[in-house]
Write a protein that holds these residues in place. Structure first.
Motif, PDB file in Angstrom:
ATOM      1  N   ASN A  17       0.986  -1.117   0.094  1.00 32.76           N
ATOM      2  CA  ASN A  17      -0.171  -0.107   0.083  1.00 32.76           C
ATOM      3  C   ASN A  17       0.735   1.343   0.175  1.00 32.76           C
ATOM      4  O   ASN A  17       0.351   2.490   0.028  1.00 32.76           O
ATOM      5  N   MET A  18       2.153   1.017   0.013  1.00 30.70           N
ATOM      6  CA  MET A  18       3.028   2.286   0.136  1.00 30.70           C
ATOM      7  C   MET A  18       3.162   3.024  -1.349  1.00 30.70           C
ATOM      8  O   MET A  18       3.465   2.388  -2.388  1.00 30.70           O
ATOM      9  N   PRO A  19       3.037   4.404  -1.318  1.00 24.82           N
ATOM     10  CA  PRO A  19       3.190   5.038  -2.444  1.00 24.82           C
ATOM     11  C   PRO A  19       4.666   4.930  -2.937  1.00 24.82           C
ATOM     12  O   PRO A  19       5.599   5.346  -1.896  1.00 24.82           O
ATOM     13  N   VAL A  20       5.041   5.129  -4.137  1.00 29.34           N
ATOM     14  CA  VAL A  20       5.969   5.038  -4.745  1.00 29.34           C
ATOM     15  C   VAL A  20       6.542   6.447  -5.313  1.00 29.34           C
ATOM     16  O   VAL A  20       5.614   7.111  -6.104  1.00 29.34           O
ATOM     17  N   MET A  21       7.655   6.836  -4.697  1.00 32.02           N
ATOM     18  CA  MET A  21       8.071   8.269  -5.062  1.00 32.02           C
ATOM     19  C   MET A  21       8.719   8.335  -6.565  1.00 32.02           C
ATOM     20  O   MET A  21       9.444   7.210  -6.710  1.00 32.02           O
ATOM     21  N   GLY A  22       8.829   9.399  -7.144  1.00 30.06           N
ATOM     22  CA  GLY A  22       9.751   9.545  -8.270  1.00 30.06           C
ATOM     23  C   GLY A  22       8.895   9.423  -9.509  1.00 30.06           C
ATOM     24  O   GLY A  22       7.484   9.350  -9.301  1.00 30.06           O
ATOM     25  N   ARG A  23       9.427   9.565 -10.732  1.00 28.38           N
ATOM     26  CA  ARG A  23       8.909   9.528 -11.782  1.00 28.38           C
ATOM     27  C   ARG A  23       8.843   8.135 -12.724  1.00 28.38           C
ATOM     28  O   ARG A  23       9.936   7.436 -12.417  1.00 28.38           O
ATOM     29  N   ARG A  24       7.911   7.746 -13.245  1.00 23.92           N
ATOM     30  CA  ARG A  24       7.927   6.871 -14.122  1.00 23.92           C
ATOM     31  C   ARG A  24       8.397   6.881 -15.375  1.00 23.92           C
ATOM     32  O   ARG A  24       8.818   8.246 -15.731  1.00 23.92           O
ATOM     33  N   SER A  25       9.030   5.790 -16.098  1.00 24.45           N
ATOM     34  CA  SER A  25       9.533   6.055 -17.274  1.00 24.45           C
ATOM     35  C   SER A  25       8.879   6.820 -18.293  1.00 24.45           C
ATOM     36  O   SER A  25       7.693   6.878 -18.552  1.00 24.45           O
ATOM     37  N   VAL A  26       9.625   7.727 -19.282  1.00 17.02           N
ATOM     38  CA  VAL A  26       9.026   8.320 -20.179  1.00 17.02           C
ATOM     39  C   VAL A  26       8.625   7.713 -21.164  1.00 17.02           C
ATOM     40  O   VAL A  26       7.471   7.435 -21.960  1.00 17.02           O
ATOM     41  N   ASP A  27       9.242   6.457 -21.622  1.00 17.21           N
ATOM     42  CA  ASP A  27       8.851   5.543 -22.927  1.00 17.21           C
ATOM     43  C   ASP A  27       7.786   4.508 -22.171  1.00 17.21           C
ATOM     44  O   ASP A  27       6.905   4.827 -21.283  1.00 17.21           O
TER      45      ASP A  27
END
Length: 111
Positions: free
Chosen positions: A57-67
């Motif tokens: 249930n923990m939110p993942v910080m950061g950005r996902r891949s552009v592709d």
């Protein structure tokens, strides 16, 4: 491999599903779905204070891949649950969950 075990040549123009049925082997995709859902059921039934439940249930910080975005485990599990027609609330009943998530045994199916 199933074709080789069953002695079915490609020249015979039979489907791989026939070779798997002769050998009593399930489809790999169905077995993978069964394994995903079986483990997911364990996680869902855990107490909220368990580390695995908190991590799920923990939110993942950061950005996902552009592709093309990477597929997360929970994304696969949600897709599998929707294909079978189950929700997280169904996992609370272990016997029902197990019955609905098991992959059918092709050796037991009729022709």
């Amino acid at each position: 491999m199933a074709r080789w075990i069953a002695g079915i040549s490609l020249l015979e123009r039979k489907e791989s599903r026939d070779a798997r049925r002769v050998c009593g082997i399930n489809n790999v995709k169905e077995k993978a779905r069964e394994a995903h859902l079986r483990y997911c059921g364990h996680v869902i039934r855990r107490e909220e204070v368990e580390p695995i439940k908190r991590a799920k249930n923990m939110p993942v910080m950061g950005r996902r891949s552009v592709d093309r975005e990477r597929i997360r485990w929970m994304d696969v599990v949600r897709r599998d649950m929707s294909e079978v027609g189950l929700g997280e609330e169904d996992a609370r009943n272990r016997n029902r969950w197990r019955k609905l998530t098991r992959a059918a045994d092709p050796a037991m199916q009729g022709d």
